[in-house]
Design a protein around this motif. Sequence first.
Motif, mmCIF file in Angstrom:
data_model
loop_
_atom_site.group_PDB
_atom_site.id
_atom_site.type_symbol
_atom_site.label_atom_id
_atom_site.label_comp_id
_atom_site.label_asym_id
_atom_site.label_seq_id
_atom_site.Cartn_x
_atom_site.Cartn_y
_atom_site.Cartn_z
ATOM 1 N N ARG A 46 51.241 -19.938 42.079
ATOM 2 C CA ARG A 46 50.379 -18.926 42.691
ATOM 3 C C ARG A 46 50.531 -17.582 41.972
ATOM 4 O O ARG A 46 49.536 -16.921 41.666
ATOM 5 N N GLN A 47 51.764 -17.181 41.670
ATOM 6 C CA GLN A 47 52.000 -15.940 40.932
ATOM 7 C C GLN A 47 51.397 -16.018 39.530
ATOM 8 O O GLN A 47 50.821 -15.052 39.028
ATOM 9 N N TYR A 48 51.560 -17.175 38.906
ATOM 10 C CA TYR A 48 51.009 -17.399 37.569
ATOM 11 C C TYR A 48 49.505 -17.164 37.577
ATOM 12 O O TYR A 48 48.971 -16.432 36.737
ATOM 13 N N HIS A 49 48.812 -17.772 38.513
ATOM 14 C CA HIS A 49 47.355 -17.621 38.589
ATOM 15 C C HIS A 49 46.973 -16.178 38.908
ATOM 16 O O HIS A 49 46.019 -15.640 38.331
ATOM 17 N N TYR A 50 47.721 -15.544 39.801
ATOM 18 C CA TYR A 50 47.437 -14.143 40.135
ATOM 19 C C TYR A 50 47.597 -13.246 38.913
ATOM 20 O O TYR A 50 46.755 -12.386 38.646
ATOM 21 N N LEU A 51 48.677 -13.431 38.156
ATOM 22 C CA LEU A 51 48.902 -12.608 36.968
ATOM 23 C C LEU A 51 47.802 -12.820 35.928
ATOM 24 O O LEU A 51 47.348 -11.866 35.284
ATOM 25 N N PHE A 52 47.348 -14.069 35.774
ATOM 26 C CA PHE A 52 46.264 -14.311 34.828
ATOM 27 C C PHE A 52 44.948 -13.720 35.330
ATOM 28 O O PHE A 52 44.123 -13.271 34.526
ATOM 29 N N GLN A 53 44.739 -13.689 36.638
ATOM 30 C CA GLN A 53 43.561 -13.017 37.169
ATOM 31 C C GLN A 53 43.611 -11.528 36.851
ATOM 32 O O GLN A 53 42.597 -10.921 36.498
ATOM 33 N N GLN A 54 44.802 -10.949 36.961
ATOM 34 C CA GLN A 54 44.975 -9.535 36.636
ATOM 35 C C GLN A 54 44.726 -9.278 35.148
ATOM 36 O O GLN A 54 44.097 -8.289 34.779
ATOM 37 N N LEU A 55 45.223 -10.174 34.292
ATOM 38 C CA LEU A 55 44.962 -10.055 32.858
ATOM 39 C C LEU A 55 43.457 -10.068 32.586
ATOM 40 O O LEU A 55 42.948 -9.257 31.810
ATOM 41 N N SER A 56 42.762 -10.998 33.201
ATOM 42 C CA SER A 56 41.314 -11.122 32.995
ATOM 43 C C SER A 56 40.583 -9.887 33.493
ATOM 44 O O SER A 56 39.683 -9.374 32.821
ATOM 45 N N ALA A 57 40.965 -9.390 34.663
ATOM 46 C CA ALA A 57 40.302 -8.224 35.246
ATOM 47 C C ALA A 57 40.465 -6.999 34.351
ATOM 48 O O ALA A 57 39.573 -6.142 34.284
ATOM 49 N N ARG A 58 41.576 -6.911 33.646
ATOM 50 C CA ARG A 58 41.828 -5.763 32.762
ATOM 51 C C ARG A 58 41.320 -6.000 31.340
ATOM 52 O O ARG A 58 41.438 -5.121 30.492
ATOM 53 N N GLY A 59 40.817 -7.194 31.077
ATOM 54 C CA GLY A 59 40.321 -7.507 29.741
ATOM 55 C C GLY A 59 41.434 -7.798 28.746
ATOM 56 O O GLY A 59 41.220 -7.763 27.539
#
Length: 79
Positions: free
Chosen positions: A36-49
Amino acid sequence: MPPVTLATVAKLKPRWRVSIQALIRRARDLAIISDRQYHYLFQQLSARGWRKREPAQFDVAAEKPRAFRKMAEVLYGVR
């Protein structure tokens, strides 16, 4: 253990000289973070480009290999 955030992972980048994505992946592989943390961190990476290009402030200098040149100098006497 402090929480794993993009900021804490970014602080590790200069030491290990790999991408933030690689550090996050390794943290998951070592069970330091959950899926869950892994997916959240990758969502954050994507949101920031940051999936395609990490900010310049996190860039690490390219390595200049010296060992191979030194071996050639010793072996062949080349300078």
